[in-house]
Design a protein around this motif. Structure first.
Motif, PDB file in Angstrom:
ATOM      1  N   ALA A 199      34.963 -21.585 -17.962  1.00 56.42           N
ATOM      2  CA  ALA A 199      33.821 -22.481 -17.824  1.00 56.42           C
ATOM      3  C   ALA A 199      32.537 -21.671 -17.801  1.00 56.42           C
ATOM      4  N   LEU A 200      31.422 -22.307 -18.194  1.00 58.00           N
ATOM      5  CA  LEU A 200      30.129 -21.642 -18.266  1.00 58.00           C
ATOM      6  C   LEU A 200      29.252 -22.059 -17.087  1.00 58.00           C
ATOM      7  N   SER A 201      28.392 -21.139 -16.642  1.00 62.63           N
ATOM      8  CA  SER A 201      27.537 -21.392 -15.481  1.00 62.63           C
ATOM      9  C   SER A 201      26.145 -20.839 -15.738  1.00 62.63           C
ATOM     10  N   ASP A 202      25.170 -21.326 -14.939  1.00 62.49           N
ATOM     11  CA  ASP A 202      23.774 -20.931 -15.091  1.00 62.49           C
ATOM     12  C   ASP A 202      23.390 -19.882 -14.048  1.00 62.49           C
ATOM     13  N   HIS A 203      22.519 -18.946 -14.458  1.00 60.38           N
ATOM     14  CA  HIS A 203      21.896 -17.993 -13.543  1.00 60.38           C
ATOM     15  C   HIS A 203      20.451 -17.846 -13.992  1.00 60.38           C
ATOM     16  N   GLN A 204      19.513 -17.981 -13.056  1.00 60.37           N
ATOM     17  CA  GLN A 204      18.114 -18.015 -13.468  1.00 60.37           C
ATOM     18  C   GLN A 204      17.199 -17.592 -12.337  1.00 60.37           C
ATOM     19  N   GLY A 205      15.995 -17.190 -12.698  1.00 63.25           N
ATOM     20  CA  GLY A 205      14.968 -16.834 -11.730  1.00 63.25           C
ATOM     21  C   GLY A 205      13.842 -16.074 -12.406  1.00 63.25           C
ATOM     22  N   TRP A 206      12.741 -15.930 -11.692  1.00 61.28           N
ATOM     23  CA  TRP A 206      11.622 -15.142 -12.195  1.00 61.28           C
ATOM     24  C   TRP A 206      10.914 -14.462 -11.031  1.00 61.28           C
ATOM     25  N   GLN A 207      10.235 -13.367 -11.346  1.00 63.59           N
ATOM     26  CA  GLN A 207       9.417 -12.690 -10.338  1.00 63.59           C
ATOM     27  C   GLN A 207       8.206 -12.051 -11.006  1.00 63.59           C
ATOM     28  N   GLU A 208       7.127 -11.984 -10.255  1.00 62.24           N
ATOM     29  CA  GLU A 208       5.910 -11.304 -10.682  1.00 62.24           C
ATOM     30  C   GLU A 208       5.544 -10.272  -9.623  1.00 62.24           C
ATOM     31  N   VAL A 209       5.258  -9.058 -10.078  1.00 64.45           N
ATOM     32  CA  VAL A 209       5.045  -7.923  -9.179  1.00 64.45           C
ATOM     33  C   VAL A 209       3.634  -7.380  -9.396  1.00 64.45           C
ATOM     34  N   ARG A 210       2.994  -7.055  -8.303  1.00 71.98           N
ATOM     35  CA  ARG A 210       1.707  -6.376  -8.339  1.00 71.98           C
ATOM     36  C   ARG A 210       1.771  -5.240  -7.331  1.00 71.98           C
ATOM     37  N   TYR A 211       1.399  -4.032  -7.733  1.00 71.59           N
ATOM     38  CA  TYR A 211       1.477  -2.920  -6.788  1.00 71.59           C
ATOM     39  C   TYR A 211       0.368  -1.910  -7.021  1.00 71.59           C
ATOM     40  N   PHE A 212      -0.004  -1.271  -5.912  1.00 71.80           N
ATOM     41  CA  PHE A 212      -1.021  -0.222  -5.911  1.00 71.80           C
ATOM     42  C   PHE A 212      -0.502   0.917  -5.048  1.00 71.80           C
ATOM     43  N   VAL A 213      -0.709   2.147  -5.508  1.00 68.55           N
ATOM     44  CA  VAL A 213      -0.293   3.299  -4.710  1.00 68.55           C
ATOM     45  C   VAL A 213      -1.255   4.447  -4.949  1.00 68.55           C
ATOM     46  N   ASN A 214      -1.551   5.175  -3.878  1.00 65.68           N
ATOM     47  CA  ASN A 214      -2.314   6.407  -3.963  1.00 65.68           C
ATOM     48  C   ASN A 214      -1.549   7.480  -3.195  1.00 65.68           C
ATOM     49  N   GLN A 215      -1.317   8.603  -3.860  1.00 63.10           N
ATOM     50  CA  GLN A 215      -0.574   9.699  -3.241  1.00 63.10           C
ATOM     51  C   GLN A 215      -1.407  10.970  -3.309  1.00 63.10           C
ATOM     52  N   PHE A 216      -1.507  11.652  -2.161  1.00 56.95           N
ATOM     53  CA  PHE A 216      -2.291  12.882  -2.046  1.00 56.95           C
ATOM     54  C   PHE A 216      -1.370  14.013  -1.623  1.00 56.95           C
ATOM     55  N   ASN A 217      -1.441  15.142  -2.339  1.00 52.38           N
ATOM     56  CA  ASN A 217      -0.657  16.321  -1.990  1.00 52.38           C
ATOM     57  C   ASN A 217      -1.547  17.550  -2.000  1.00 52.38           C
ATOM     58  N   ALA A 218      -1.486  18.322  -0.939  1.00 48.98           N
ATOM     59  CA  ALA A 218      -2.132  19.634  -0.875  1.00 48.98           C
ATOM     60  C   ALA A 218      -1.022  20.667  -0.726  1.00 48.98           C
ATOM     61  N   ILE A 219      -0.990  21.630  -1.649  1.00 49.55           N
ATOM     62  CA  ILE A 219       0.091  22.618  -1.706  1.00 49.55           C
ATOM     63  C   ILE A 219      -0.530  23.993  -1.565  1.00 49.55           C
ATOM     64  N   SER A 220      -0.066  24.733  -0.572  1.00 50.63           N
ATOM     65  CA  SER A 220      -0.674  26.022  -0.269  1.00 50.63           C
ATOM     66  C   SER A 220       0.406  27.089  -0.116  1.00 50.63           C
ATOM     67  N   SER A 221       0.146  28.254  -0.681  1.00 50.25           N
ATOM     68  CA  SER A 221       1.020  29.414  -0.526  1.00 50.25           C
ATOM     69  C   SER A 221       0.284  30.482   0.263  1.00 50.25           C
ATOM     70  N   PHE A 222       0.927  30.974   1.326  1.00 51.74           N
ATOM     71  CA  PHE A 222       0.281  31.974   2.168  1.00 51.74           C
ATOM     72  C   PHE A 222       1.352  32.730   2.934  1.00 51.74           C
ATOM     73  N   ASP A 223       0.954  33.837   3.524  1.00 46.27           N
ATOM     74  CA  ASP A 223       1.860  34.663   4.315  1.00 46.27           C
ATOM     75  C   ASP A 223       1.445  34.652   5.777  1.00 46.27           C
TER      76      ASP A 223
END
Length: 776
Positions: free
Chosen positions: A362-386
């Protein structure tokens, strides 16, 4: 363009933009100093060399080569593209599987789901009535559908993902929350995109044609606007029928535009735009019958295609990403990345299942929808020292993200004439069947696609999910001696969660602490032994497509005390391993033993959608061993081989009968081998073989469904082995051709099953493709 001369440029500039230098494959020729500038591995113990960039000549390299691979070994990634991975991969104390651009092309794979399904330790999950259809991955037994990243930034939403603009795909296995944030229990997937280069102009065109009406074209072109500015465009169009499953098909069109601007020796900007439309008429394959006391149920191998005329699965993705790279002086740099994106995913699909008697389809239904909105800010400070005799590479970072998902449904009216009776939760009802009780077709094959007579209307939303998070992290890698290193890190994620459904509104605030630590020892120069520990946590309701469907990853509410939202799910992992770089760093051998324990799991109650007076009732464990080799085995033979043997077990559950069972959609044994042989200077051939042991359907992150009466798991996805092959010929320095044959043996195989067996994803049947490539 095959022979080129690099223009002189300062080492500081290259450190800011190591991609540009590595694009020409020059890192090995520049010595240790440039390697340090070109990768984040600042703490390596080596004396600097004088470099004569003006006289450097690049021989026998194509301009569009993946900049992260080992020179002369296109299957072996040398470094991660994530600047927070401060050591080369051979010295990184974690299991990270990398699929390079060359591997993707030669395997003939295009969609990310198709690529990942071939990797050991990764399985595919189905869409369900509680989960949106789209790309869904499971790493080491744990859900990872929200743990997909692009260039180190989370790529949320259930969408279709393509490889046309990808340099390499990095799969980190084991809890990765210090890097990834919330979730990432089994690991994370990071797709690295192609970026503009200021080295020189180049263009590449790929045109493919194949069986089942396959047509695919891509363009990759890079233009120098000036000595300090460039733009790169990757364009895609693809259309193909699903082999042997007409009328199911897949259509893609996309564009990725990348620009870079070197403002000064110390400052560089980049700006990227990405668009993809994936427009499918999906095929859900087959279904698997329930197990009995006599044995496991079997898939219906000969079921005809039952996709309906109105079916669709459409994804649209648009993102804009800006980055600034600042290196004011040697040993210190800042990388700040900002992304805004929108995506949509909608589907109406047809599943197959048994009717009131087991033989009826037998056959069956599957359905749905979605809308996505996203914002991201990423900060990296990388330091080499002794500090005294200790060499540090310290990373301090922060991230802010705001992720909103609106979910909704479609109204479906089936106007076709019913021809059978089917059973469901509400009892029996008229249905649509394509076979009778004896398994004989009762509908002509050409008429199946219009059997339901669907009329589809998009309804309004039924839930709005939103999570914002502010994160801070710090990580340090310390070289104590040339043979002893330690590393560790900690991350804080402060989350603000809200979910508005048609019936209730929910809010919660959680503060998640995660960390990792490790030690590595080098008994000889090219061998590393390591041990590592890491954690991960996720909030209640962490999966955006599920509303309040508890147990699928949706928000769980305690019916006894609705104000209680429970503790976050948490996991802890231990791993010990070996990495051995051989043959002038062109061959890497890896081995790792691991164990991940996940606690405070949100579980289902008796009605499958709510809980009974408790929330954090589950505990599971996955342990195993993973072995791998990658690189050049001989001068002519190269490849990547990976094997993982795992064991999953439910340790605690709200249902005592679940204790001791394996996890759903979990394959104990998995292996992949991709081999390439360069027979002559012009001709090469190879194959990819994939093996997955049997899996059992069930709820995500929980025990596989078990039939107590039969004494075995309810719905089994049989084990499978599939072989793909390719051969390519280089006509001259500008033109080449490649033939790919997927599923050479035309095996019937299945990759995942819905928890009730109602549909069973079928792997593609045999497909052949011819691709012509021009480089200019």
């Amino acid at each position: 363009m095959n022979k080129n001369i690099l223009r002189p440029t300062s080492l500081r500039s290259q450190s800011v933009s190591h991609r540009s230098l590595a694009t020409c494959g020059a890192a090995a020729a520049l010595g240790i100093t440039t390697m340090i500038a070109a990768t984040p591995a600042f703490a390596q113990d080596a004396e600097p060399e004088e470099v004569e960039l003006e006289t450097l000549r690049i021989e026998d390299d194509t301009a569009d080569v993946n900049p992260y691979t080992q020179k002369g070994a296109p299957y072996k990634a040398r470094i991660s593209a994530d600047p927070r991975r401060v050591k080369p991969l051979a010295e990184t104390p974690a299991t990270i599987t990398v699929i390079t651009e060359s591997q993707i092309e030669e395997a003939g794979t295009t969609d990310l789901k198709e690529i990942l399904s071939q990797q050991p330790g990764v399985t595919i999950g189905t869409g369900e009535n509680g989960n949106a259809f789209g790309d869904r991955y499971i790493i080491r037994g744990e859900e990872a559908r929200s743990d997909v990243f692009v260039d180190g930034l989370r790529d949320p939403g259930m969408t279709t993902r393509e490889s046309f603009a990808v340099d390499q795909i990095e799969i980190t296995k084991g809890p990765s929350a210090t890097f990834a944030g919330r979730g990432a229990t089994g690991g994370a997937v990071n797709a690295i995109t192609k970026q503009a280069s200021t080295d020189y102009n180049f263009s590449r065109v790929d045109l493919g044609i194949g069986t089942d009406n396959l047509y695919r074209g891509t363009i990759d072109t890079n233009w120098l606007l000036s000595d300090n500015a460039a733009i790169r465009a990757n364009l895609l169009y693809s259309n193909q029928d699903v082999p042997g499953r007409d009328p199911a098909n897949r259509e893609r069109w996309g564009a990725a535009i990348s620009g870079t601007l070197q403002v000064s020796d110390a400052v560089r900007f980049s700006l990227d735009y990405y668009h993809l439309t994936a427009n499918d008429k999906p095929d859900l394959g087959s279904y698997v019958t329930a197990s009995t006391a006599d044995g496991y149920g079997e898939p219906f191998d000969d079921i005809p295609a039952f996709t309906q005329d109105g079916d669709f699965l459409k994804s649209d993705v648009d993102t804009v990403t800006g980055r600034i790279f600042i290196e004011p002086f040697d040993g210190f740099k800042i990388v700040n990345s900002t992304r805004y994106g929108e995506s949509s995913n909608g589907y109406v699909t047809t599943g197959a299942r048994g009717g009131v008697d087991g033989a009826t389809i037998a056959l069956s239904d599957h359905q749905g929808w979605q809308e996505v909105r996203y914002f991201v800010n990423q900060f990296n400070a990388i330091s080499s020292f002794d500090t005294g005799s200790l060499a540090h590479t310290l990373i301090v970072g922060s991230e802010y993200s705001d992720h909103k998902v609106t979910n909704g449904v479609y109204s479906i009216t089936n106007s076709g004439a019913t021809n059978c009776t089917v059973s469901g939760r509400g009892g029996t009802r008229p249905g649509y069947c394509i076979t009778d009780a004896d398994g004989n077709l009762i509908v002509e094959p050409d008429a199946i696609r219009s059997l339901l007579g669907r009329e589809i209307t998009r309804d309004g939303s039924d839930s709005v999910w939103q999570v914002s998070a502010l994160s801070f992290y710090a990580m340090d890698t310390v070289d104590i001696t040339p043979w002893l290193s330690i590393n560790g890190g900690v991350r804080l994620d402060a989350t603000d969660f809200s979910l508005a459904t048609r019936g209730e509104d929910y809010r919660q605030n959680e503060t998640l602490w995660n960390g990792h630590a490790g030690i590595s020892i080098k008994p000889v120069d090219e061998m590393m032994l390591y041990a590592s520990w890491g954690t991960a946590k996720n909030i209640n309701g962490g999966e955006s497509d599920l509303g309040s469907n508890c147990g699928y990853g949706g928000f769980c509410v305690d019916p006894v005390n609705p104000a209680v939202s429970g503790r976050p799910e948490s996991s802890t992992s231990f791993e010990a391993g070996l990495k051995w770089d051989l043959f002038d760093d062109r061959f890497l051998l890896t081995a790792a033993v691991f164990q991940t324990t996940k606690s405070d799991i949100f579980e289902l109650g008796s009605d499958d959608y709510s809980i009974e007076g408790a929330i954090n009732t589950g505990k599971t464990r996955v342990k195993g061993i993973e072995l791998g080799v990658v690189g050049n085995i001989t001068d002519r033979l190269s490849g990547q081989i990976g094997v993982v043997i795992m064991d999953a077990e439910v340790l605690e559950s709200i249902d005592p009968d679940n204790v001791g069972l394996t996890l759903s959609n979990f394959a104990d044994t998995q292996a992949t081998a991709q081999i390439r042989y360069q027979a002559t200077e012009q001709f090469a051939f190879g194959a990819t073989a994939t093996y997955k042991s049997a899996m059992y359907a069930g709820q995500p992150d929980s025990a596989a469904s078990f039939n107590e009466t039969a004494g075995r798991y309810s719905y089994r996805v049989p084990s499978y082995a599939v072989v793909d092959a390719f051969a390519q010929y280089k006509f001259n320095e500008h033109f080449s051709g490649r033939i790919n044959v997927q599923n050479v043996g035309d095996a019937d195989y299945y990759t995942a099953a819905y928890r009730s067996g109602a549909f069973l994803y079928k792997g593609d049947e045999r497909r052949a493709t011819v691709t012509l490539t021009g480089r200019f």
